[in-house]
Design an enzyme around this catalytic site. Structure first.
Site, PDB file in Angstrom:
ATOM      1  N   GLY A  82      33.065  31.075  38.057  1.00 15.18           N
ATOM      2  CA  GLY A  82      33.124  32.461  37.574  1.00 15.18           C
ATOM      3  C   GLY A  82      34.303  32.644  36.641  1.00 15.18           C
ATOM      4  O   GLY A  82      35.403  32.188  36.933  1.00 15.18           O
ATOM      5  N   ALA A  97      47.513  28.130  26.349  1.00 18.59           N
ATOM      6  CA  ALA A  97      48.767  27.479  26.756  1.00 18.59           C
ATOM      7  C   ALA A  97      48.593  25.962  26.840  1.00 18.59           C
ATOM      8  O   ALA A  97      49.471  25.207  26.402  1.00 18.59           O
ATOM      9  CB  ALA A  97      49.221  28.042  28.112  1.00 18.59           C
ATOM     10  N   ARG A 133      28.252  27.330  36.438  1.00 20.14           N
ATOM     11  CA  ARG A 133      28.310  26.712  37.773  1.00 20.14           C
ATOM     12  C   ARG A 133      27.331  25.545  37.688  1.00 20.14           C
ATOM     13  O   ARG A 133      26.181  25.743  37.302  1.00 20.14           O
ATOM     14  CB  ARG A 133      27.871  27.712  38.841  1.00 20.14           C
ATOM     15  CG  ARG A 133      28.746  28.975  38.871  1.00 20.14           C
ATOM     16  CD  ARG A 133      28.467  29.788  40.114  1.00 20.14           C
ATOM     17  NE  ARG A 133      29.033  31.124  40.041  1.00 20.14           N
ATOM     18  CZ  ARG A 133      30.301  31.421  40.312  1.00 20.14           C
ATOM     19  NH1 ARG A 133      31.144  30.478  40.650  1.00 20.14           N
ATOM     20  NH2 ARG A 133      30.731  32.676  40.245  1.00 20.14           N
ATOM     21  N   ASP A 193      37.723  27.330  43.600  1.00 17.69           N
ATOM     22  CA  ASP A 193      37.621  26.167  44.491  1.00 17.69           C
ATOM     23  C   ASP A 193      36.412  25.278  44.191  1.00 17.69           C
ATOM     24  O   ASP A 193      36.488  24.060  44.343  1.00 17.69           O
ATOM     25  CB  ASP A 193      37.686  26.577  45.971  1.00 17.69           C
ATOM     26  CG  ASP A 193      36.528  27.450  46.388  1.00 17.69           C
ATOM     27  OD1 ASP A 193      35.841  27.988  45.496  1.00 17.69           O
ATOM     28  OD2 ASP A 193      36.314  27.594  47.607  1.00 17.69           O
ATOM     29  N   THR A 203      40.560  32.559  39.100  1.00 18.80           N
ATOM     30  CA  THR A 203      39.476  33.287  39.759  1.00 18.80           C
ATOM     31  C   THR A 203      40.001  34.672  40.119  1.00 18.80           C
ATOM     32  O   THR A 203      41.180  34.807  40.474  1.00 18.80           O
ATOM     33  CB  THR A 203      38.972  32.585  41.040  1.00 18.80           C
ATOM     34  OG1 THR A 203      38.202  33.520  41.816  1.00 18.80           O
ATOM     35  CG2 THR A 203      40.089  32.073  41.930  1.00 18.80           C
ATOM     36  N   ASP A 244      39.252  36.171  42.720  1.00 17.57           N
ATOM     37  CA  ASP A 244      39.211  36.322  44.182  1.00 17.57           C
ATOM     38  C   ASP A 244      40.559  36.137  44.883  1.00 17.57           C
ATOM     39  O   ASP A 244      40.716  36.557  46.024  1.00 17.57           O
ATOM     40  CB  ASP A 244      38.213  35.323  44.788  1.00 17.57           C
ATOM     41  CG  ASP A 244      36.796  35.529  44.257  1.00 17.57           C
ATOM     42  OD1 ASP A 244      36.494  36.658  43.822  1.00 17.57           O
ATOM     43  OD2 ASP A 244      36.003  34.565  44.272  1.00 17.57           O
ATOM     44  N   ASP A 287      41.703  33.492  46.193  1.00 16.57           N
ATOM     45  CA  ASP A 287      41.376  32.823  47.461  1.00 16.57           C
ATOM     46  C   ASP A 287      41.748  31.340  47.476  1.00 16.57           C
ATOM     47  O   ASP A 287      41.180  30.567  48.242  1.00 16.57           O
ATOM     48  CB  ASP A 287      39.866  32.976  47.744  1.00 16.57           C
ATOM     49  CG  ASP A 287      39.009  32.350  46.645  1.00 16.57           C
ATOM     50  OD1 ASP A 287      39.548  32.016  45.571  1.00 16.57           O
ATOM     51  OD2 ASP A 287      37.796  32.207  46.859  1.00 16.57           O
ATOM     52  N   ARG A 301      37.437  58.852  43.212  1.00 16.29           N
ATOM     53  CA  ARG A 301      38.165  59.806  44.058  1.00 16.29           C
ATOM     54  C   ARG A 301      38.022  61.244  43.514  1.00 16.29           C
ATOM     55  O   ARG A 301      37.869  62.197  44.281  1.00 16.29           O
ATOM     56  CB  ARG A 301      39.638  59.400  44.122  1.00 16.29           C
ATOM     57  CG  ARG A 301      40.450  60.147  45.132  1.00 16.29           C
ATOM     58  CD  ARG A 301      41.871  59.659  45.064  1.00 16.29           C
ATOM     59  NE  ARG A 301      42.095  58.470  45.869  1.00 16.29           N
ATOM     60  CZ  ARG A 301      42.234  58.486  47.201  1.00 16.29           C
ATOM     61  NH1 ARG A 301      42.153  59.611  47.856  1.00 16.29           N
ATOM     62  NH2 ARG A 301      42.462  57.377  47.858  1.00 16.29           N
ATOM     63  N   ARG A 304      34.227  37.133  47.125  1.00 12.56           N
ATOM     64  CA  ARG A 304      33.511  36.059  47.850  1.00 12.56           C
ATOM     65  C   ARG A 304      33.857  36.150  49.335  1.00 12.56           C
ATOM     66  O   ARG A 304      33.615  37.176  49.935  1.00 12.56           O
ATOM     67  CB  ARG A 304      33.877  34.697  47.258  1.00 12.56           C
ATOM     68  CG  ARG A 304      32.835  33.629  47.509  1.00 12.56           C
ATOM     69  CD  ARG A 304      33.223  32.342  46.864  1.00 12.56           C
ATOM     70  NE  ARG A 304      33.072  32.398  45.414  1.00 12.56           N
ATOM     71  CZ  ARG A 304      31.942  32.140  44.776  1.00 12.56           C
ATOM     72  NH1 ARG A 304      30.874  31.798  45.437  1.00 12.56           N
ATOM     73  NH2 ARG A 304      31.865  32.222  43.469  1.00 12.56           N
ATOM     74  N   GLU A 355      41.068  55.115  53.131  1.00 16.50           N
ATOM     75  CA  GLU A 355      41.146  55.440  54.562  1.00 16.50           C
ATOM     76  C   GLU A 355      40.834  54.203  55.400  1.00 16.50           C
ATOM     77  O   GLU A 355      41.395  53.983  56.464  1.00 16.50           O
ATOM     78  CB  GLU A 355      40.136  56.536  54.931  1.00 16.50           C
ATOM     79  CG  GLU A 355      40.623  57.940  54.670  1.00 16.50           C
ATOM     80  CD  GLU A 355      40.809  58.232  53.185  1.00 16.50           C
ATOM     81  OE1 GLU A 355      40.007  57.708  52.378  1.00 16.50           O
ATOM     82  OE2 GLU A 355      41.751  58.966  52.841  1.00 16.50           O
ATOM     83  N   LYS A 377      39.025  66.270  52.877  1.00 17.00           N
ATOM     84  CA  LYS A 377      37.970  66.636  51.938  1.00 17.00           C
ATOM     85  C   LYS A 377      37.079  65.460  51.548  1.00 17.00           C
ATOM     86  O   LYS A 377      35.952  65.622  51.129  1.00 17.00           O
ATOM     87  CB  LYS A 377      38.569  67.252  50.663  1.00 17.00           C
ATOM     88  CG  LYS A 377      39.318  68.542  50.920  1.00 17.00           C
ATOM     89  CD  LYS A 377      38.325  69.664  51.192  1.00 17.00           C
ATOM     90  CE  LYS A 377      39.030  70.991  51.412  1.00 17.00           C
ATOM     91  NZ  LYS A 377      38.371  71.817  52.405  1.00 17.00           N
ATOM     92  N   GLN A 422      34.327  43.923  37.419  1.00 16.46           N
ATOM     93  CA  GLN A 422      35.608  43.401  37.931  1.00 16.46           C
ATOM     94  C   GLN A 422      36.009  42.083  37.273  1.00 16.46           C
ATOM     95  O   GLN A 422      37.141  41.639  37.375  1.00 16.46           O
ATOM     96  CB  GLN A 422      35.513  43.159  39.450  1.00 16.46           C
ATOM     97  CG  GLN A 422      35.317  44.418  40.245  1.00 16.46           C
ATOM     98  CD  GLN A 422      34.779  44.144  41.645  1.00 16.46           C
ATOM     99  OE1 GLN A 422      35.536  44.018  42.581  1.00 16.46           O
ATOM    100  NE2 GLN A 422      33.465  44.054  41.787  1.00 16.46           N
TER     101      GLN A 422
HETATM  102  O1  F6P Z   1      34.368  33.897  42.308  1.00 18.54           O
HETATM  103  C1  F6P Z   1      34.307  34.995  41.478  1.00 18.54           C
HETATM  104  C2  F6P Z   1      33.128  35.873  41.818  1.00 18.54           C
HETATM  105  O2  F6P Z   1      33.153  36.985  40.941  1.00 18.54           O
HETATM  106  C3  F6P Z   1      33.062  36.332  43.272  1.00 18.54           C
HETATM  107  O3  F6P Z   1      33.920  37.413  43.542  1.00 18.54           O
HETATM  108  C4  F6P Z   1      31.603  36.679  43.399  1.00 18.54           C
HETATM  109  O4  F6P Z   1      31.180  36.547  44.734  1.00 18.54           O
HETATM  110  C5  F6P Z   1      30.941  35.650  42.533  1.00 18.54           C
HETATM  111  O5  F6P Z   1      31.929  35.179  41.623  1.00 18.54           O
HETATM  112  C6  F6P Z   1      29.758  36.152  41.746  1.00 18.54           C
HETATM  113  O6  F6P Z   1      29.227  35.068  41.073  1.00 18.54           O
HETATM  114  P1  F6P Z   1      28.131  35.189  39.921  1.00 18.54           P
HETATM  115  O7  F6P Z   1      28.798  35.734  38.706  1.00 18.54           O
HETATM  116  O8  F6P Z   1      27.672  33.777  39.739  1.00 18.54           O
HETATM  117  O9  F6P Z   1      27.086  36.116  40.437  1.00 18.54           O
END
Ligand code: F6P
Length: 319
Positions: free
Chosen positions: A11, A22, A72, A103, A125, A127, A129, A154, A171, A187, A214, A251
């Site tokens: 991704g 760089a 991928r 990863d 990434t 994420d 992660d 909001r 993920r 919340e 509210k 995102q």
């Molecule tokens: O790893 C980045 C990410 O955006 C994850 O947050 C999400 O689960 C996944 O890739 C979505 O992958 P794709 O763009 O292949 O649907």
């Protein structure tokens, strides 16, 4: 070493372009030739490879996405795919490779390292992660995109006195949800690392409503499950009007924040330094603002850990 390659894989994330820039500029500075491999490991297999010069990475530091494109690639998980990739690297005389990705991409990098091919990973990434680095390239930008979206939601949530469930990416990791939820005063924050008691969430929402609240914002990490299903359950059990927003791929886009550009520049350059020092099979990272490196094997064997102190703080502040 005279010639290195660079690719982006998995991704995309904002800041990947700054990392490619760089790598290219740092390598050229040290009199290395750099080849860009397009479409990640898929392009490595099919030989979509081209020489990059300092001008080819001009005007990209501020752009989201990746100039090298990404993919991928299932084929690279096979021995045959890996052999084809190495054949291409040899054909182009590329002696070492820098892989920018998450990863899944590091698993590809590890395979190359196992075949004796010098490879360095750069964590990119949204994420956040990847173990062995406090931040991954793109996390900060994605976070700011989420915060901007939640701020807007909001406004309408208040006007209509509604409950909002906002599903964010990540993920299997809860970092995007935790950080955005904390930054936005949600919340409730639901992350895959912590099992939630739905009945407790429902009664807190009801109590809040009775107290005169509210609106309520609930941030759900995609790793927890479907935000739509959670929203339905909440509406049914609280009888509060509930809406769901799945933020999705918004995102992943956008111009990288200063934080991500700087991080990408530092990590990209560090990866070249490691290759120049004869290192291989490593991932570069940042820990306590220091550039570090770890064995890719060790990184893949470790599990990303959510910041528990931050999670507990989010609970305290959302009473
Ligand atoms: O790893 C980045 C990410 O955006 C994850 O947050 C999400 O689960 C996944 O890739 C979505 O992958 P794709 O763009 O292949 O649907």
């Amino acid at each position: 070493m005279k010639r290195i390659g660079v690719l982006t894989s998995g991704g995309d994330s904002p800041g990947m372009n700054a990392a490619v820039r760089a790598v290219v500029r740092k390598a050229i500075y040290h009199d290395l030739e750099v080849y860009g491999i397009y479409y990640g490991f898929a392009g490595l297999i099919s030989g979509e490879i081209e020489k990059l010069d300092r001008g080819s990475v001009g005007d990209i530091i501020h752009r989201g996405g990746t100039k090298l494109y990404t993919a991928r690639c299932e084929e690279f998980k096979t021995l045959e795919g890996q052999k084809k990739g190495i054949e291409q690297l040899e054909k182009f005389g590329i002696e070492a490779l820098i892989v920018i990705g998450g990863d899944g991409s590091f698993q590809g990098a590890q395979k190359l390292a196992e075949h004796g091919y010098p490879t360095i990973g750069v964590p990119g990434t949204i994420d956040n992660d990847i173990p062995g680095t406090d931040y991954t390239i793109g996390f900060d930008t994605a976070l700011n995109t989420i915060i901007d979206a939640i701020d807007k939601i909001r406004d309408t949530a208040t006007s209509h006195e509604r409950t909002y469930v906002i599903e964010v990416m990540g993920r299997n990791a809860g970092d995007l949800a935790l950080w955005s939820g904390l930054a936005d005063g949600a919340e409730t924050i639901m992350v895959p690392e912590v099992e939630d008691d739905m009945e407790d969430i429902i009664s807190r929402l009801k109590r809040g409503h009775k107290r005169g609240k509210k609106h309520s914002i609930i941030v759900v990490a995609e790793g927890v499950g479907s935000g739509v299903d959670i929203g339905k359950e909440i509406q049914q059990k609280t009888e509060l009007e509930t809406r769901v927003t799945v933020l999705g791929h918004i995102q992943r886009g956008g111009s990288p924040t200063a934080q991500d550009r700087v991080l990408a520049s530092r990590l990209g350059a560090k990866a070249v330094e490691l290759l120049l020092a004869g290192e291989a099979g490593k991932m570069v990272g940042i820990e306590k603002n220091e550039l570090v490196s770890h064995d890719i094997n060790e990184i893949l064997a470790r599990k990303h850990i959510l910041d528990n102190e931050m999670y507990e703080l989010s609970k305290v502040l959302s009473i």
